[in-house]
Structure formats: C-alpha cells, structure tokens
Design an enzyme around this catalytic site. Structure first.
Site, PDB file in Angstrom:
ATOM      1  N   GLY A   1     -43.761  24.428 -48.178  1.00  0.00           N
ATOM      2  CA  GLY A   1     -43.071  25.023 -47.039  1.00  0.00           C
ATOM      3  C   GLY A   1     -41.978  25.977 -47.480  1.00  0.00           C
TER       4      GLY A   1
ATOM      5  NE  ARG B   1     -47.418  21.769 -47.625  1.00  0.00           N
ATOM      6  CZ  ARG B   1     -46.550  22.295 -46.784  1.00  0.00           C
ATOM      7  NH1 ARG B   1     -46.943  23.299 -46.004  1.00  0.00           N
ATOM      8  NH2 ARG B   1     -45.317  21.853 -46.696  1.00  0.00           N
TER       9      ARG B   1
ATOM     10  CG  ASP C   1     -42.164  15.853 -51.915  1.00  0.00           C
ATOM     11  OD1 ASP C   1     -42.641  16.882 -51.408  1.00  0.00           O
ATOM     12  OD2 ASP C   1     -42.087  14.768 -51.306  1.00  0.00           O
TER      13      ASP C   1
ATOM     14  CB  THR D   1     -37.616  21.379 -49.308  1.00  0.00           C
ATOM     15  OG1 THR D   1     -37.870  20.658 -48.093  1.00  0.00           O
ATOM     16  CG2 THR D   1     -36.806  20.504 -50.241  1.00  0.00           C
TER      17      THR D   1
ATOM     18  CG  ASP E   1     -37.943  18.459 -45.115  1.00  0.00           C
ATOM     19  OD1 ASP E   1     -37.606  18.945 -44.014  1.00  0.00           O
ATOM     20  OD2 ASP E   1     -39.123  18.409 -45.504  1.00  0.00           O
TER      21      ASP E   1
ATOM     22  CG  ASP F   1     -37.713  15.828 -48.846  1.00  0.00           C
ATOM     23  OD1 ASP F   1     -37.476  16.858 -49.519  1.00  0.00           O
ATOM     24  OD2 ASP F   1     -38.795  15.620 -48.277  1.00  0.00           O
TER      25      ASP F   1
ATOM     26  NE  ARG G   1     -41.516  16.222 -46.397  1.00  0.00           N
ATOM     27  CZ  ARG G   1     -42.044  16.269 -47.615  1.00  0.00           C
ATOM     28  NH1 ARG G   1     -43.350  16.328 -47.781  1.00  0.00           N
ATOM     29  NH2 ARG G   1     -41.271  16.254 -48.682  1.00  0.00           N
TER      30      ARG G   1
ATOM     31  CB  ALA H   1     -25.739  13.810 -31.279  1.00  0.00           C
TER      32      ALA H   1
ATOM     33  CE  LYS I   1     -19.666   9.862 -24.741  1.00  0.00           C
ATOM     34  NZ  LYS I   1     -20.299   9.732 -26.085  1.00  0.00           N
TER      35      LYS I   1
ATOM     36  CG  HIS J   1     -42.553  25.700 -38.218  1.00  0.00           C
ATOM     37  ND1 HIS J   1     -43.245  24.760 -37.494  1.00  0.00           N
ATOM     38  CD2 HIS J   1     -42.970  25.576 -39.495  1.00  0.00           C
ATOM     39  CE1 HIS J   1     -44.067  24.113 -38.299  1.00  0.00           C
ATOM     40  NE2 HIS J   1     -43.922  24.578 -39.515  1.00  0.00           N
TER      41      HIS J   1
END
Length: 327
Positions: free
Chosen positions: A14, A75, A106, A129, A131, A133, A175, A190, A217, A257
């Site tokens: 990605g 990929r 990864d 990436t 992410d 991760d 992910r 949030a 709220k 995306h």
C-alpha cells in the site's frame, strides 16, 4: 562485501504519504556517495519484469511534497513463488544492481527476507505504511499524515453531529493496529475509541454512551479501527446501538483510502529523508537483511524477522488519557 556501484529502490504494498520523499532521499544519497541509483516500477512485480529506470538527483525534483509514489506500487503474486523470486534475482543481475532499498510494510519485508535467504542479496527495508504497525520503529512513513487527515475529517463530522444530535461512528484504517484510531480519537475529542488491542464489548459501549447522554452530551463521536472485533462490521454495530437509543440518530462514516492520500506532513517528509539516507548508509557499511527504523529519535537497524514478528504494543498511557478526557 564488494563495493556497491548500483543501488535499486522500489516501493511495494500500500502507498503512503512520504514514499516519494524517501525515494528522493535514496537517490540523492546515492549521488552523494558516487553510486548510481536505479528506480524499479511497481514493486516486486516490476522487478520480476525488469521495469527499471536510471535515476539521478534531477529525476526526483519536486516530488518531496507529493503523496503516493511516482515509482508506483503493487502486490506481486509472482514474488510469492520461488520461480518468481529467481526471475527477480536474474533481473537484478541483468541491470547490474548490487543492492536494494525496499520501501513498504510487513509484506514487503517478509518478501525481502525470503529473497535474501535464497539469494544472499543485500536489502535494506524502509518502513512506509500509514498503519504504524511495524515492530522496531516508533513511527512509519505516512502515519503522521494519515493522522492529520483523520483529525481534519472528524472535526468536520462533529459540526454535523452537534447540529443534529447524532452519534457518528467513524471507521479509520490501521488493519489490526489501533494507533490511528487511538491517537486520532484523543486528538479529535472522541467520546469512545474502539481498537483491536482492547476488546471493549458492545454492551460496555452502549452503557458508556448512555452515561454520556445522562451527563448532558447531545452528540457523540466514536472512532472505530477497521480491525476492531465488535460486531461483524461497523454497519451492524450502528444498527445495534440505534436499537438501544430512542430519538438518537446513528450515522456511519468510513474514511477509507482518503487517509492514504494527500501531501505528506513536514514530519513525514523529514522522517522519510532520514530513513532513505540511512538505508543507503547502511548498505554502504555492509549491512543487509534489516529494516532501518527510528527509536527515541535515533536511527536503528532491525532484523526483518523482528520487524515482521507483530505490531507494536499499544500505549497504555494513551488509553488512560482517552478514558479521562472522554468524561
């Protein structure tokens, strides 16, 4: 190790904002060290097909501010096979490439590790990436930009939530890692944050939202990591919540995306530049089969096996911050 004359660079998996800045850094580090640089289009698939181009310092002008990757990404199913990797190795020899910089996540590093084991070919990985991760590095290229994109989107969604007394479920990428959701959730204020690392449970979520209503709220934002396990998907979760609240509209926004696009932040441009130059430095110093990462603001080398062993642990201090600030 023989002296390196040609270093190849590719982007795989990605895309992420800052990949172009990393390519630029690799190319100019090669030029600085009197080494030729060869760009490889479309990741490992382009390598198998020999889709290469010579790059020099002027080839990468005006790319540091561009999102995505001008070398394209893909990929490659062919690279999963031993035959495909053999073809890739032959193309490297055909183009006289002595070492490789692979920018990606990864999956990119897993392929690089197998390729090194089979062909003893020098490879350095650069973590790119959104992410965040990858184990062994505090941050990956593109993560900071994605966070800012998510924050901007949630800020706009909150305007509508406040205007209509609505609850918005906002799904973000990541992910199986909750870094984007946790940090963006805190930054955007949030009311709840759902991440894969913490199984909140749907009943606890509903009770939390009820407490928010009782406290005054009239609208809420719930940030949901795409890998969270509550419900089959975010739309099913929305139906469940709506069934437990009267006169409370629930809306779902999947950012998708949009989080990958856009001009990279200053932090990502600097990080990409440091990692790209560091990757070339490592290759010239004889290192291989490692990822270059950043820990406590210092560049480090991390074996591929460790980098792909799993995601980083979630920051428990941030979880506490999220709980306190959402009261």
């Amino acid at each position: 190790m023989k002296a390196l004359k040609n270093i190849g660079v590719l982007t795989s998996g990605g895309d992420s904002p800052g990949m172009n800045a990393a390519i630029r850094a690799v190319v100019r580090a090669c030029k600085f060290n009197n080494v030729d640089c060869i760009g490889i289009y479309r990741g490992y698939q382009g390598l198998i097909e020999g889709d290469c181009i010579a790059l020099d310092a002027r080839s990468v002008k005006n790319v540091i501010n561009r999102g995505g990757t001008f070398l394209k990404s893909a990929r490659s199913k062919d690279f999963f096979s031993e035959e495909g990797r053999k073809k890739a190795f032959n193309k490297l020899q055909e183009h006289h490439i002595d070492a490789l910089v692979a920018i990606g996540g990864d999956g990119t590093f897993a392929g690089a590790s197998v390729f090194y084991e089979e062909h003893d070919f020098p490879i350095i990985g650069v973590p790119g990436t959104i992410d965040n991760d990858i184990r062994g590095t505090d941050f990956t290229i593109g993560y900071d930009t994605a966070l800012n994109t998510v924050i901007e989107a949630i800020d706009k969604i909150r305007d509508t939530a406040n205007s209509h007394n609505r609850l918005f479920l906002v799904e973000v990428m990541g992910r199986n890692a909750g870094d984007i959701a946790l940090n963006a959730g805190i930054g955007a204020g949030a009311e709840e944050i759902l991440i894969p690392e913490q199984d909140m449970g749907v009943n606890r979520l509903v009770e939390s939202l009820k407490r928010s209503r009782k406290s005054g709220k009239t609208s809420s934002i719930v940030v949901v990591a795409e890998g969270d396990k509550i419900g089959k998907n975010i739309f099913e979760l929305a139906e469940y919540i709506e069934g437990n609240f009267e006169n409370y509209e629930v809306r779902v926004t999947v950012l998708g995306h949009i989080q990958r696009g856009g001009a990279p932040s200053c932090y990502d441009r600097v990080l990409a530049s440091r990692l790209g130059i560091g990757a070339v430095d490592m290759l010239l110093a004889g290192e291989k089969n490692v990822m270059i990462g950043i820990q406590h603001k210092k560049l480090v080398s991390v074996p591929f096996a460790e980098a792909i062993a799993g995601t980083n642990e979630i920051d428990l201090d941030l979880l506490r911050v999220a709980d306190i600030t959402s009261i």
